[in-house]
Design a protein around this motif. Structure first.
Motif, PDB file in Angstrom:
ATOM      1  N   VAL A  64       0.832  -1.208   0.000  1.00 48.74           N
ATOM      2  CA  VAL A  64       0.000   0.000   0.000  1.00 48.74           C
ATOM      3  C   VAL A  64       0.866   1.256   0.000  1.00 48.74           C
ATOM      4  N   TYR A  65       0.490   2.231  -0.841  1.00 48.83           N
ATOM      5  CA  TYR A  65       1.155   3.531  -0.897  1.00 48.83           C
ATOM      6  C   TYR A  65       0.099   4.601  -0.617  1.00 48.83           C
ATOM      7  N   ASN A  66       0.343   5.443   0.380  1.00 46.25           N
ATOM      8  CA  ASN A  66      -0.629   6.445   0.823  1.00 46.25           C
ATOM      9  C   ASN A  66      -0.394   7.792   0.149  1.00 46.25           C
ATOM     10  N   ILE A  67      -1.481   8.392  -0.334  1.00 46.43           N
ATOM     11  CA  ILE A  67      -1.427   9.699  -0.989  1.00 46.43           C
ATOM     12  C   ILE A  67      -2.168  10.698  -0.109  1.00 46.43           C
ATOM     13  N   PRO A  68      -1.501  11.727   0.395  1.00 43.25           N
ATOM     14  CA  PRO A  68      -2.171  12.718   1.255  1.00 43.25           C
ATOM     15  C   PRO A  68      -3.143  13.579   0.452  1.00 43.25           C
ATOM     16  N   PRO A  69      -4.038  14.292   1.149  1.00 49.21           N
ATOM     17  CA  PRO A  69      -4.972  15.189   0.454  1.00 49.21           C
ATOM     18  C   PRO A  69      -4.224  16.257  -0.343  1.00 49.21           C
ATOM     19  N   LYS A  70      -4.893  16.729  -1.403  1.00 53.32           N
ATOM     20  CA  LYS A  70      -4.361  17.773  -2.271  1.00 53.32           C
ATOM     21  C   LYS A  70      -3.065  17.376  -2.972  1.00 53.32           C
ATOM     22  N   ARG A  71      -2.909  16.073  -3.163  1.00 58.55           N
ATOM     23  CA  ARG A  71      -1.712  15.571  -3.832  1.00 58.55           C
ATOM     24  C   ARG A  71      -2.104  14.514  -4.861  1.00 58.55           C
ATOM     25  N   MET A  72      -1.186  14.283  -5.800  1.00 55.29           N
ATOM     26  CA  MET A  72      -1.311  13.187  -6.757  1.00 55.29           C
ATOM     27  C   MET A  72      -0.200  12.183  -6.484  1.00 55.29           C
ATOM     28  N   GLY A  73      -0.518  10.924  -6.683  1.00 53.86           N
ATOM     29  CA  GLY A  73       0.466   9.873  -6.450  1.00 53.86           C
ATOM     30  C   GLY A  73       0.829   9.147  -7.735  1.00 53.86           C
TER      31      GLY A  73
END
Length: 263
Positions: free
Chosen positions: A192-201
């Protein structure tokens, strides 16, 4: 006195054992944590590369011991294994020379290095710019990808050279290597890779490969028979530098990037 000697021998053996472990750990190839084994997840079943070191027969060992040039080529050893010469008391004065052809005789490795990002094979993308909580993403291979290696220069007897280089690289790295490997479409990992709000992963996937460099030796091989004696004679010996890229089978290296703007 015996007790002191016994203690000294234990200390010496302990030091030798510790030194051996240290040397093994020092020479062991370290696989980065970003590189994952997908052999159980790959939707394309790659054939296992089975290139065992061919054991020469007793007759072949006797022949190889007479050669002034080292011979490692498994195909040439197999040819010798399939040959035999029957000794007989009536062979006095018998003379013969058998030409086996021009061969790649051996490969000597000078450098083995690993490029964990040899070729990009996939990109997964998730947009969380409008989200208020972290989003998760996982690796999902979007299409089948074939990764091909090869020699860095055209050389005679290329297939024999590739076999010898592959054997040497596999022994030095203990990695599953193949000059061709395939990652099947739909291959997934649960990492799993987590993407914070207001960001693109962005999750980039790469196929690793080993860069093998060294020297290959060629020569004309003859079996010379003199009475009941046989020997190998190698003529017109030449050497040539060679390199190769050999993909690592069923392994993927991942790079995860978080960005505010599209990449």
């Amino acid at each position: 006195m015996k007790k002191v000697f016994f203690i000294f021998m234990i200390m010496l053996l302990s030091f030798s054992f510790s030194s051996s472990i240290y040397a093994a750990e020092k020479n062991a190839l370290k696989i980065p944590s970003s590189v994952l084994d997908i052999s159980k997840d790959n939707t394309y079943p790659n054939p296992v590369q089975d290139l065992p070191y061919l054991q020469p027969s007793d007759f072949t060992k006797q022949l190889l011991d007479t050669s002034e040039v080292k011979i490692d080529n498994p195909d040439l050893i197999r040819l010798m294994n399939e040959s035999s010469v029957s000794g007989t008391p009536l062979a006095i004065g018998y003379r013969a020379t058998i030409f086996l052809g021009q061969w790649a005789l051996n490969y000597e490795s000078t450098e083995t290095a690993t490029n964990w990002e040899y070729q990009k094979v996939n990109t997964n993308y998730t947009d969380n710019r409008g989200g208020k909580s972290p989003m998760q993403m996982r690796y999902n291979q979007e299409g089948q990808k074939k990764i091909t290696g090869g020699l860095t220069a055209n050389v005679p007897n290329a297939e024999d050279v590739k076999k010898m280089m592959l054997l040497k690289a596999m022994k030095k790295t203990s990695l599953p290597l193949s000059f061709e490997t395939i990652i099947g479409g739909g291959t997934k990992k649960e990492q799993v890779y987590n993407i914070p709000p207001k960001r693109m992963g962005y999750l980039y996937a790469y196929s690793p490969a080993v860069n093998e460099k060294g020297k290959v030796t060629y020569g004309e091989v003859y079996i010379v028979l003199r009475g009941n004696k046989q020997k190998v004679v190698v003529k017109n010996v030449t050497s040539q530098g060679i390199g190769a890229w050999i993909p690592v089978q069923d392994h993927v290296s991942f790079g995860f990037v978080v960005s505010e703007i599209p990449r």
